[in-house]
Scaffold this active site. Sequence first.
Site, PDB file in Angstrom:
ATOM      1  N   GLY A  71      10.789 -16.199  22.290  1.00 41.95           N
ATOM      2  CA  GLY A  71      12.056 -16.941  22.372  1.00 41.95           C
ATOM      3  C   GLY A  71      12.552 -17.297  20.981  1.00 41.95           C
ATOM      4  CB  THR A 117      20.984 -13.438  24.923  1.00 41.74           C
ATOM      5  OG1 THR A 117      19.593 -13.368  24.633  1.00 41.74           O
ATOM      6  CG2 THR A 117      21.762 -13.323  23.632  1.00 41.74           C
ATOM      7  CG  HIS A 168      21.435 -19.373  24.401  1.00 44.75           C
ATOM      8  ND1 HIS A 168      21.315 -20.660  23.944  1.00 44.75           N
ATOM      9  CD2 HIS A 168      20.252 -19.071  24.984  1.00 44.75           C
ATOM     10  CE1 HIS A 168      20.114 -21.126  24.230  1.00 44.75           C
ATOM     11  NE2 HIS A 168      19.441 -20.177  24.874  1.00 44.75           N
ATOM     12  CB  CYS A 207      15.779   4.008  11.500  1.00 45.83           C
ATOM     13  SG  CYS A 207      16.807   2.946  12.522  1.00 45.83           S
ATOM     14  CB  CYS A 263      18.078  -0.537  13.004  1.00 44.96           C
ATOM     15  SG  CYS A 263      19.450   0.219  12.140  1.00 44.96           S
ATOM     16  CG  HIS A 312      21.932  -7.660  26.347  1.00 46.93           C
ATOM     17  ND1 HIS A 312      22.350  -8.970  26.378  1.00 46.93           N
ATOM     18  CD2 HIS A 312      20.607  -7.688  26.528  1.00 46.93           C
ATOM     19  CE1 HIS A 312      21.319  -9.760  26.555  1.00 46.93           C
ATOM     20  NE2 HIS A 312      20.241  -9.006  26.655  1.00 46.93           N
ATOM     21  CB  CYS A 367      17.991   1.930   7.737  1.00 42.64           C
ATOM     22  SG  CYS A 367      17.176   1.294   9.215  1.00 42.64           S
TER      23      CYS A 367
HETATM   24 ZN    ZN Z   1      18.391   1.920  11.048  1.00 44.12          ZN
END
Ligand code: ZN
Length: 344
Positions: free
Chosen positions: A266, A41, A44, A101, A109, A65, A98
Amino acid sequence: MRAVMKMAPGPGAQVVTNAPEPELKDDEVLIKVGAAMICGTDAHLYEWSKSAQDFNPRLPLIMGHECAGTIEAMGASVKGLALGDRVSVETHLFCGHCYPCRTGNAHNCVNMGLLGLTWDGVFAEYTKVPATACFPLPESIPMDIGAMFEPAGVSVHALQRAGNVASNSVLVCGAGPVGLVVIQLAMLYGASRVVALEVNPHRLKMAEKLGAIALDPREANVPEFCRKNFPRAGGVDVAFETSGASTMLPTLLESVRREGRVVTVGHPGQAVPVDIASYINKKGITLKGVFGRRVWDTWETLLALVETKRLDLSWLITHRLPLDQFTTGIELLKKDAAKVLLHP
Ligand code: ZN
């Protein structure tokens, strides 16, 4: 502080020395990055491909990340963590309130922030995340292995989605880090045979070393190979798509047996049409996808496998570079690298 930053839309990124140190909110922790890994990623995003643009990256942005590090500071309301704790970090920063979640699907999420895409990332001396995104690492897990829990967790999730693979024949498309760990896990979970598809000869060799039957899909008729080698079932039981190549899903749908399963991991850069009547209805294929890891059961499963030495991830780290050689790392991913580790 030093950081790899993507300043503007278009190809490229730059190493800066004057990125501002993160400022903490009450529910956040400051992490001194110990090890970070370059992911597909990131490549990319660096190249500014369509699949990266589809994430709506928030620029300017600190990239990266996948990381593990040490908690250096904490907001006032953080509970359950302590200064000096070693943690790995979940990329999907979830809200906790939410519907997904509240019903056990926090990895999907509605208000999700994405580390290194919509939230400043980990290719830096320090990063900050909500405390809820931290996965504490036991002392037995080295930093560099902890930094691989994020990508390897995707592989664990893929196996969770596939269901039981014991005694099954398994086809894995793509032998990048996620595909390679899917191969390892399929074998660990008792698959009878694993076939790997990959165009990069270095990665194909790695898949072979793990015990997979390695095929270059450009040089073989994959569905025919699967029907021939698994004649009783008429194809493989399970197929995983980890390459992101938009052309491969039809091949996998042809290669699995009737009532077989296909799991896509992917992200193709364009929409991929599926013949529902032929494959999903009449052939009875179960098609599922994976987005990230499940918090936190995927992580705990992975930890149990790594801690007990049932799963070795260390061999996946093929290159170690200082942070300022980030661009070299991106280039290596196109050649013989599996995982490139960045030392901040
Ligand atoms: Zn959430």
